[in-house]
Design a protein around this motif. Structure first.
Motif, PDB file in Angstrom:
ATOM      1  N   LEU A   9      10.457   4.245  -2.793  1.00 42.76           N
ATOM      2  CA  LEU A   9       8.962   3.858  -4.423  1.00 42.76           C
ATOM      3  C   LEU A   9       8.066   4.417  -4.309  1.00 42.76           C
ATOM      4  CD1 LEU A   9       9.695   3.228  -6.835  1.00 42.76           C
ATOM      5  CD2 LEU A   9       9.108   0.771  -5.865  1.00 42.76           C
ATOM      6  N   VAL A  10       7.928   4.922  -5.439  1.00 44.30           N
ATOM      7  CA  VAL A  10       6.953   5.729  -5.190  1.00 44.30           C
ATOM      8  C   VAL A  10       6.099   5.400  -6.589  1.00 44.30           C
ATOM      9  CG1 VAL A  10       4.919   7.453  -5.555  1.00 44.30           C
ATOM     10  CG2 VAL A  10       7.023   7.862  -3.894  1.00 44.30           C
ATOM     11  N   VAL A  11       4.662   4.237  -6.772  1.00 42.43           N
ATOM     12  CA  VAL A  11       4.392   3.556  -7.761  1.00 42.43           C
ATOM     13  C   VAL A  11       3.529   4.397  -7.984  1.00 42.43           C
ATOM     14  CG1 VAL A  11       4.138   1.607  -9.041  1.00 42.43           C
ATOM     15  CG2 VAL A  11       5.694   1.088  -7.460  1.00 42.43           C
ATOM     16  N   GLY A  12       3.276   4.900  -9.313  1.00 36.69           N
ATOM     17  CA  GLY A  12       1.715   5.995 -10.075  1.00 36.69           C
ATOM     18  C   GLY A  12       2.556   7.008  -9.321  1.00 36.69           C
ATOM     19  N   ALA A  13       3.703   7.591  -9.848  1.00 37.75           N
ATOM     20  CA  ALA A  13       4.808   9.305  -9.393  1.00 37.75           C
ATOM     21  C   ALA A  13       3.473   9.826 -10.098  1.00 37.75           C
ATOM     22  CB  ALA A  13       5.389   9.088  -9.238  1.00 37.75           C
ATOM     23  N   VAL A  56       3.841  -1.441 -15.032  1.00 38.66           N
ATOM     24  CA  VAL A  56       4.276  -2.368 -13.854  1.00 38.66           C
ATOM     25  C   VAL A  56       3.030  -3.533 -14.370  1.00 38.66           C
ATOM     26  CG1 VAL A  56       3.194   0.247 -12.390  1.00 38.66           C
ATOM     27  CG2 VAL A  56       1.380  -1.645 -13.832  1.00 38.66           C
ATOM     28  N   MET A  57       2.447  -3.937 -15.579  1.00 43.12           N
ATOM     29  CA  MET A  57       2.111  -4.793 -16.011  1.00 43.12           C
ATOM     30  C   MET A  57       3.575  -5.802 -17.107  1.00 43.12           C
ATOM     31  SD  MET A  57      -0.729  -4.505 -15.601  1.00 43.12           S
ATOM     32  CE  MET A  57      -1.335  -5.630 -16.292  1.00 43.12           C
ATOM     33  N   VAL A  58       4.553  -5.576 -16.580  1.00 41.16           N
ATOM     34  CA  VAL A  58       5.586  -6.662 -17.134  1.00 41.16           C
ATOM     35  C   VAL A  58       6.752  -6.113 -15.414  1.00 41.16           C
ATOM     36  CG1 VAL A  58       7.921  -5.536 -18.690  1.00 41.16           C
ATOM     37  CG2 VAL A  58       5.685  -4.766 -19.944  1.00 41.16           C
ATOM     38  N   PRO A  59       7.137  -6.965 -15.392  1.00 42.38           N
ATOM     39  CA  PRO A  59       7.512  -6.913 -14.016  1.00 42.38           C
ATOM     40  C   PRO A  59       9.203  -6.788 -14.131  1.00 42.38           C
ATOM     41  CG  PRO A  59       6.754  -8.966 -14.031  1.00 42.38           C
ATOM     42  CD  PRO A  59       7.044  -8.767 -15.692  1.00 42.38           C
ATOM     43  N   ASP A  60       9.441  -6.869 -14.883  1.00 45.34           N
ATOM     44  CA  ASP A  60      11.207  -6.902 -15.474  1.00 45.34           C
ATOM     45  C   ASP A  60      11.600  -5.397 -14.828  1.00 45.34           C
ATOM     46  OD1 ASP A  60      12.147  -9.124 -15.136  1.00 45.34           O
ATOM     47  OD2 ASP A  60      11.956  -8.131 -17.914  1.00 45.34           O
ATOM     48  N   ALA A  61      11.095  -4.027 -14.797  1.00 41.76           N
ATOM     49  CA  ALA A  61      11.341  -2.859 -14.449  1.00 41.76           C
ATOM     50  C   ALA A  61      10.647  -2.584 -13.150  1.00 41.76           C
ATOM     51  CB  ALA A  61      10.225  -2.133 -15.422  1.00 41.76           C
ATOM     52  N   LEU A  62       9.689  -3.324 -12.849  1.00 43.24           N
ATOM     53  CA  LEU A  62       9.446  -3.247 -11.158  1.00 43.24           C
ATOM     54  C   LEU A  62      10.654  -3.572 -10.541  1.00 43.24           C
ATOM     55  CD1 LEU A  62       5.384  -3.680 -10.691  1.00 43.24           C
ATOM     56  CD2 LEU A  62       6.741  -1.760  -9.636  1.00 43.24           C
ATOM     57  N   ARG A  63      11.637  -4.918 -10.724  1.00 42.12           N
ATOM     58  CA  ARG A  63      11.979  -5.198 -10.104  1.00 42.12           C
ATOM     59  C   ARG A  63      13.210  -4.438  -9.503  1.00 42.12           C
ATOM     60  NH1 ARG A  63       9.912 -10.879 -12.045  1.00 42.12           N
ATOM     61  NH2 ARG A  63      11.287  -9.980 -14.073  1.00 42.12           N
ATOM     62  N   GLU A  64      14.005  -3.851 -11.124  1.00 43.23           N
ATOM     63  CA  GLU A  64      14.577  -2.468 -10.641  1.00 43.23           C
ATOM     64  C   GLU A  64      14.023  -1.589 -10.142  1.00 43.23           C
ATOM     65  OE1 GLU A  64      16.916   0.795 -13.712  1.00 43.23           O
ATOM     66  OE2 GLU A  64      15.611  -0.808 -14.659  1.00 43.23           O
ATOM     67  N   ALA A  65      13.158  -1.405  -9.642  1.00 49.62           N
ATOM     68  CA  ALA A  65      12.591  -0.070  -8.607  1.00 49.62           C
ATOM     69  C   ALA A  65      12.577  -0.456  -6.782  1.00 49.62           C
ATOM     70  CB  ALA A  65      11.702   0.647  -9.574  1.00 49.62           C
ATOM     71  N   VAL A  66      12.285  -1.230  -7.179  1.00 47.32           N
ATOM     72  CA  VAL A  66      12.323  -2.078  -5.652  1.00 47.32           C
ATOM     73  C   VAL A  66      13.430  -2.410  -5.260  1.00 47.32           C
ATOM     74  CG1 VAL A  66      11.356  -3.448  -4.385  1.00 47.32           C
ATOM     75  CG2 VAL A  66      10.020  -2.727  -5.990  1.00 47.32           C
ATOM     76  N   GLY A  68      16.618  -2.314  -3.174  1.00 47.54           N
ATOM     77  CA  GLY A  68      17.728  -1.536  -2.140  1.00 47.54           C
ATOM     78  C   GLY A  68      16.547  -0.373  -1.597  1.00 47.54           C
ATOM     79  N   GLN A  69      15.055  -0.844  -2.486  1.00 48.69           N
ATOM     80  CA  GLN A  69      14.260   0.191  -1.208  1.00 48.69           C
ATOM     81  C   GLN A  69      14.256   0.304   0.282  1.00 48.69           C
ATOM     82  OE1 GLN A  69      13.654   3.331  -2.902  1.00 48.69           O
ATOM     83  NE2 GLN A  69      13.949   2.296  -4.649  1.00 48.69           N
ATOM     84  N   ASP A  70      13.831   1.141   1.155  1.00 51.02           N
ATOM     85  CA  ASP A  70      13.214   1.130   2.149  1.00 51.02           C
ATOM     86  C   ASP A  70      11.585   0.263   2.393  1.00 51.02           C
ATOM     87  OD1 ASP A  70      15.998   1.108   3.466  1.00 51.02           O
ATOM     88  OD2 ASP A  70      15.296   2.544   3.237  1.00 51.02           O
ATOM     89  N   ALA A  71      11.186   1.269   1.624  1.00 48.47           N
ATOM     90  CA  ALA A  71       9.550   1.092   1.705  1.00 48.47           C
ATOM     91  C   ALA A  71       9.094   1.442   0.293  1.00 48.47           C
ATOM     92  CB  ALA A  71       8.511   2.127   2.769  1.00 48.47           C
ATOM     93  N   VAL A  72       7.589   1.203  -0.031  1.00 45.61           N
ATOM     94  CA  VAL A  72       7.032   1.495  -1.047  1.00 45.61           C
ATOM     95  C   VAL A  72       6.290   1.988  -0.955  1.00 45.61           C
ATOM     96  CG1 VAL A  72       5.917   0.888  -3.157  1.00 45.61           C
ATOM     97  CG2 VAL A  72       8.380  -0.680  -2.353  1.00 45.61           C
ATOM     98  N   VAL A  73       5.341   3.446  -1.344  1.00 47.27           N
ATOM     99  CA  VAL A  73       3.787   3.996  -1.349  1.00 47.27           C
ATOM    100  C   VAL A  73       3.213   3.498  -2.934  1.00 47.27           C
ATOM    101  CG1 VAL A  73       3.968   5.090   0.495  1.00 47.27           C
ATOM    102  CG2 VAL A  73       5.246   5.924  -1.910  1.00 47.27           C
ATOM    103  N   LEU A  95       3.863  -5.841  -8.138  1.00 45.39           N
ATOM    104  CA  LEU A  95       4.684  -4.899  -6.886  1.00 45.39           C
ATOM    105  C   LEU A  95       4.825  -6.016  -5.807  1.00 45.39           C
ATOM    106  CD1 LEU A  95       5.868  -2.482  -6.315  1.00 45.39           C
ATOM    107  CD2 LEU A  95       3.801  -2.308  -5.296  1.00 45.39           C
ATOM    108  N   VAL A  96       4.337  -6.575  -5.821  1.00 52.06           N
ATOM    109  CA  VAL A  96       4.279  -7.208  -4.522  1.00 52.06           C
ATOM    110  C   VAL A  96       5.074  -8.610  -4.591  1.00 52.06           C
ATOM    111  CG1 VAL A  96       2.662  -8.615  -3.070  1.00 52.06           C
ATOM    112  CG2 VAL A  96       2.142  -6.698  -3.688  1.00 52.06           C
ATOM    113  N   ALA A  97       5.353  -9.311  -6.120  1.00 51.95           N
ATOM    114  CA  ALA A  97       6.513 -10.034  -5.756  1.00 51.95           C
ATOM    115  C   ALA A  97       7.685  -9.669  -6.031  1.00 51.95           C
ATOM    116  CB  ALA A  97       6.449 -10.824  -7.319  1.00 51.95           C
ATOM    117  N   ALA A  98       8.218  -8.177  -6.944  1.00 44.50           N
ATOM    118  CA  ALA A  98       8.879  -7.540  -6.860  1.00 44.50           C
ATOM    119  C   ALA A  98      10.202  -7.213  -5.122  1.00 44.50           C
ATOM    120  CB  ALA A  98       9.150  -6.146  -7.463  1.00 44.50           C
ATOM    121  N   MET A  99       8.619  -6.693  -4.366  1.00 49.45           N
ATOM    122  CA  MET A  99       8.992  -6.351  -3.097  1.00 49.45           C
ATOM    123  C   MET A  99       9.420  -7.947  -2.216  1.00 49.45           C
ATOM    124  SD  MET A  99       6.124  -4.056  -2.018  1.00 49.45           S
ATOM    125  CE  MET A  99       6.492  -3.623  -0.360  1.00 49.45           C
ATOM    126  N   ARG A 100       8.975  -8.540  -2.870  1.00 48.75           N
ATOM    127  CA  ARG A 100       9.243 -10.568  -2.277  1.00 48.75           C
ATOM    128  C   ARG A 100      10.473 -10.136  -1.874  1.00 48.75           C
ATOM    129  NH1 ARG A 100       3.531 -13.503  -2.891  1.00 48.75           N
ATOM    130  NH2 ARG A 100       2.535 -13.257  -0.377  1.00 48.75           N
TER     131      ARG A 100
END
Length: 215
Positions: A9-13, A56-66, A68-73, A95-100
């Protein structure tokens, strides 16, 4: 780039470093999810590229993006230069909350040289003028962002590049806690920063460390 292919996952793509991350990750054989604001310019279509639109200020979309990922940059940025902001720090909290929640542990985050314990490492121009006069709120939020990452409990690396350029990747640069100089501004191409971040995502050398980058 060597190592196994990742679901990445690339955040800030849509930013300068983010676009390099997407391009280089696809070239390296990775499956890439690009997290973009709805109004952002989108990368060219690719069979291994998935686009998730959100804020990124709306957590739901981040949860969807995170999921199944192996890593986040994360190359998160913004253009709110002259006003108080918490976009970087709050966005990284989400982002951290979604990853956890998804059980994804590897996180590589781009911040900047010249903050925290690297205060004097971007030269006099940045130390005495650019940071306190032009970009004070932006750099303050980067400090908060780094604190979020360090307290996340994840397997993180914070990458602090010097002043960013759009030049070609040189493939050779200095790394470490002492990169930079108190007198002059050090620089590095976004392409080299992206290459370093991807290498860290695949095979970490600086796990739970903060590392400076510059020529």
């Amino acid at each position: 780039m060597t190592g196994r292919a990742l679901r990445l996952l690339v955040v800030g793509a849509s930013g300068g470093t983010g676009r390099e991350l997407v391009t280089q990750a696809l070239a390296g054989g990775h499956e890439v999810t690009a997290f973009l604001r709805p109004a952002s310019r989108r990368p060219d279509p690719h069979p291994r590229l998935r686009i998730v639109l959100g804020d990124v200020m709306v957590p739901d979309a981040l949860r969807e993006a995170v999921a199944g990922q192996d890593a986040v940059v994360c190359a998160l940025g913004h253009k709110r230069w002259f006003f108080p902001t918490r976009i970087l720090s709050r966005g990284t909290e989400h982002l951290v909350a979604a990853m956890r929640g998804a059980g994804v542990t590897r996180l590589v985050v781009e911040t900047a040289l010249g903050i925290g314990d690297a205060w004097w490492q971007m030269g006099l121009q940045y130390t005495l003028f650019v940071r306190p006069v032009i970009l004070p709120f932006y750099f303050h939020d980067k400090v908060r962002q780094e604190a979020v990452v360090r307290g996340s409990g994840l397997d993180w690396t914070i990458v602090r590049p010097g002043a960013l350029t759009n030049g070609p990747a040189l493939g050779r640069f200095r790394t470490g806690a002492r990169v930079g100089h108190w007198l002059w501004t050090v620089r590095i191409a976004r392409a080299d920063v992206a290459a370093f971040m991807l290498a860290e995502a695949v095979a970490p050398r600086f796990s739970r460390q903060t590392v400076g980058l510059a020529y």
